[in-house]
Design an enzyme around this catalytic site. Sequence first.
Site, PDB file in Angstrom:
ATOM      1  N   GLU A 181      -5.514  -8.368  -0.190  1.00  0.00           N
ATOM      2  CA  GLU A 181      -6.303  -8.131   1.015  1.00  0.00           C
ATOM      3  C   GLU A 181      -7.732  -7.792   0.644  1.00  0.00           C
ATOM      4  O   GLU A 181      -7.970  -7.043  -0.301  1.00  0.00           O
ATOM      5  CB  GLU A 181      -5.771  -6.941   1.842  1.00  0.00           C
ATOM      6  CG  GLU A 181      -4.502  -7.191   2.596  1.00  0.00           C
ATOM      7  CD  GLU A 181      -4.059  -5.971   3.398  1.00  0.00           C
ATOM      8  OE1 GLU A 181      -4.914  -5.170   3.829  1.00  0.00           O
ATOM      9  OE2 GLU A 181      -2.843  -5.828   3.577  1.00  0.00           O
ATOM     10  N   GLU A 195       0.794  -1.223   0.000  1.00  0.00           N
ATOM     11  CA  GLU A 195       0.000   0.000   0.000  1.00  0.00           C
ATOM     12  C   GLU A 195       0.833   1.283   0.000  1.00  0.00           C
ATOM     13  O   GLU A 195       0.994   1.951   1.018  1.00  0.00           O
ATOM     14  CB  GLU A 195      -0.966   0.012   1.184  1.00  0.00           C
ATOM     15  CG  GLU A 195      -1.960  -1.120   1.130  1.00  0.00           C
ATOM     16  CD  GLU A 195      -3.156  -0.930   2.052  1.00  0.00           C
ATOM     17  OE1 GLU A 195      -3.063  -0.080   2.952  1.00  0.00           O
ATOM     18  OE2 GLU A 195      -4.162  -1.616   1.861  1.00  0.00           O
TER      19      GLU A 195
HETATM   20  C1  GBH Z   1      -4.942  -2.264   4.964  1.00  0.00           C
HETATM   21  O1  GBH Z   1      -5.076  -0.897   5.041  1.00  0.00           O
HETATM   22  C2  GBH Z   1      -3.603  -2.635   5.529  1.00  0.00           C
HETATM   23  O2  GBH Z   1      -2.762  -3.197   4.572  1.00  0.00           O
HETATM   24  C3  GBH Z   1      -3.701  -3.514   6.724  1.00  0.00           C
HETATM   25  O3  GBH Z   1      -2.486  -3.487   7.387  1.00  0.00           O
HETATM   26  C4  GBH Z   1      -4.864  -3.044   7.570  1.00  0.00           C
HETATM   27  O4  GBH Z   1      -4.906  -3.677   8.805  1.00  0.00           O
HETATM   28  C5  GBH Z   1      -6.118  -3.323   6.801  1.00  0.00           C
HETATM   29  O5  GBH Z   1      -6.069  -2.814   5.508  1.00  0.00           O
HETATM   30  C6  GBH Z   1      -7.384  -2.809   7.473  1.00  0.00           C
HETATM   31  O6  GBH Z   1      -7.331  -1.447   7.619  1.00  0.00           O
HETATM   32  O7  GBH Z   1      -9.200   6.700   9.531  1.00  0.00           O
HETATM   33  O8  GBH Z   1     -10.435   7.588   7.664  1.00  0.00           O
HETATM   34  O9  GBH Z   1      -8.221   8.388   8.093  1.00  0.00           O
HETATM   35  C7  GBH Z   1      -6.207  -0.376   4.429  1.00  0.00           C
HETATM   36  C8  GBH Z   1      -6.012   1.075   4.301  1.00  0.00           C
HETATM   37  C9  GBH Z   1      -5.526   2.448   6.188  1.00  0.00           C
HETATM   38  C10 GBH Z   1      -7.562   2.634   4.956  1.00  0.00           C
HETATM   39  C11 GBH Z   1      -6.125   3.289   7.293  1.00  0.00           C
HETATM   40  C12 GBH Z   1      -8.140   3.462   6.042  1.00  0.00           C
HETATM   41  C13 GBH Z   1      -7.652   5.042   7.766  1.00  0.00           C
HETATM   42  C14 GBH Z   1      -8.513   6.058   7.103  1.00  0.00           C
HETATM   43  N1  GBH Z   1      -6.553   1.759   5.440  1.00  0.00           N
HETATM   44  N2  GBH Z   1      -7.116   4.180   6.729  1.00  0.00           N
HETATM   45  S1  GBH Z   1      -9.140   7.280   8.182  1.00  0.00           S
END
Ligand code: GBH
Length: 477
Positions: free
Chosen positions: A384, A196
Amino acid sequence: MNEFSRRDFGKVLGSASAAALVSAHSTAASAAPVELRFPKDFRWGCATAAYQIEGAVKEDGRGPTNWDVFSHTPGKVVGGDTGDIATDSYHRYAEDTQLLKNLGVSTYRMSLAWSRIFPEGRGKPNQKGVDHYNKVIDNLLANGIDPYVTMFHWDYPAALPGGWQNRDTAKAFADYAGYMAGQISDRVKNIMTVNELRCFTDLSHKVGIHAPGLKLPDAEVNQVRHHGVVAHGLAVQAIRAHAKAGTQVGIADNTVFYVPVMETDDHVAAAKKATREMNAMFLTAIMEGRYIDEYLTQEGANAPKVQPGDMEAIASPLDFLALNIYAPEWVRADDSPRGYATIPHIPSSPHMASPWLIVGPEVAYWGVRQVSELWKPKVLYISENGASADDPLQNGRVDDADRVMYLRNYVSQFHRAVAEGYPLKGYFLWSLLDNFEWADGYSKRFGIHYVDFKTQRRIPKLSAAWYKEVIRQNRVV
Ligand code: GBH
């Protein structure tokens, strides 16, 4: 079906056979349930990442990382949670392998902690770190599970000066990835460089909610993004230089996918254009070997500084592309010069326990289709897909019917992509077990196994039973 339409359908499916992928129980004229069946060699797996599950942060010579520093900084992670113990999988990996075996998966996606191998990011490798991953890999293989290894899932050695702001980190990463490829590729056949790009660049350096928690100006953010794709590209080259011949190299990217509001030619074309342009600094650059004009024009003087050879490295050919697919973005065709308008999510947009995790199963189909049409990868994986849920533990059971609903709908859409002939070969469910959900700490659960973090007991949820049945029957259940 008459001869003409049968031939037509066959063309769409490519090599896959319609009858094999969509079959009816009986030939009765009515009420024959249609089964969404996957090809025989489709690979089912689960995914995790080192910092989210391992714990043992001071063991066997592991060096401190950006996430150790960040999670120990008050106010950065919900509840002050850290990855110090996590699911203790550094010690319990054999137990976790048995969870995988019980599900019947053929594959497992895991990541390596860079700082277990090079505690300070570079220099002399730490043999104890290498030994640990050898044990994990051997244990998986002994149980018939094929490991897919990600070299970097966000935790880097804190000793690296400037982290991803420093171009030298890309080189250090490639050296580490090449070294580990040399150590494991006699047994690990599929390696992913980074996880990512958008998260470890933007969330960490622009939005500031991930380690190291910076909010940099645009020009510096673009430079961090550039270092991210350069790191990926140099790592591809280093892995190929050190790995056994035949090792398959790819990336796990969370490309932002734009879903057409309706399935008509104008909206479908608008969505595809949006996906290409909105990922210009990441996947589009990797697949096309240049920063497209739309991005360069938009960023102007803030565009990244590119050195000779960078774009060639970034575009190093890949054996497969892997996508992390969660939330959709909606888009419609528009009269504006760029031809599309994105549609913001609103409070009534359905979502899972994480507010950002909007439920939009069609993104699974459109993601695979758009990437296939835009860049024609030879092999695609879903590295994922999964969901957070509130997971009430009652009488020793976790009946997470909402997660099952989410997964069934997404997997059905992946099936559509497979049935139409796109080269999707496997699916990794996020996640094998509840774990450290980054800035959300342990407050958000993504596992299909419930973890009691006081005792480290693992309890299969209803979703684990569902997934096991999907795998057993090789179809949506
Ligand atoms: C993936 O991230 C990761 O690869 C994995 O490690 C993670 O555990 C999994 O998915 C579930 O999240 O709070 O609105 O600012 C996904 C990408 C990263 C998207 C954190 C949402 C927070 C957005 N995610 N992000 S916000």
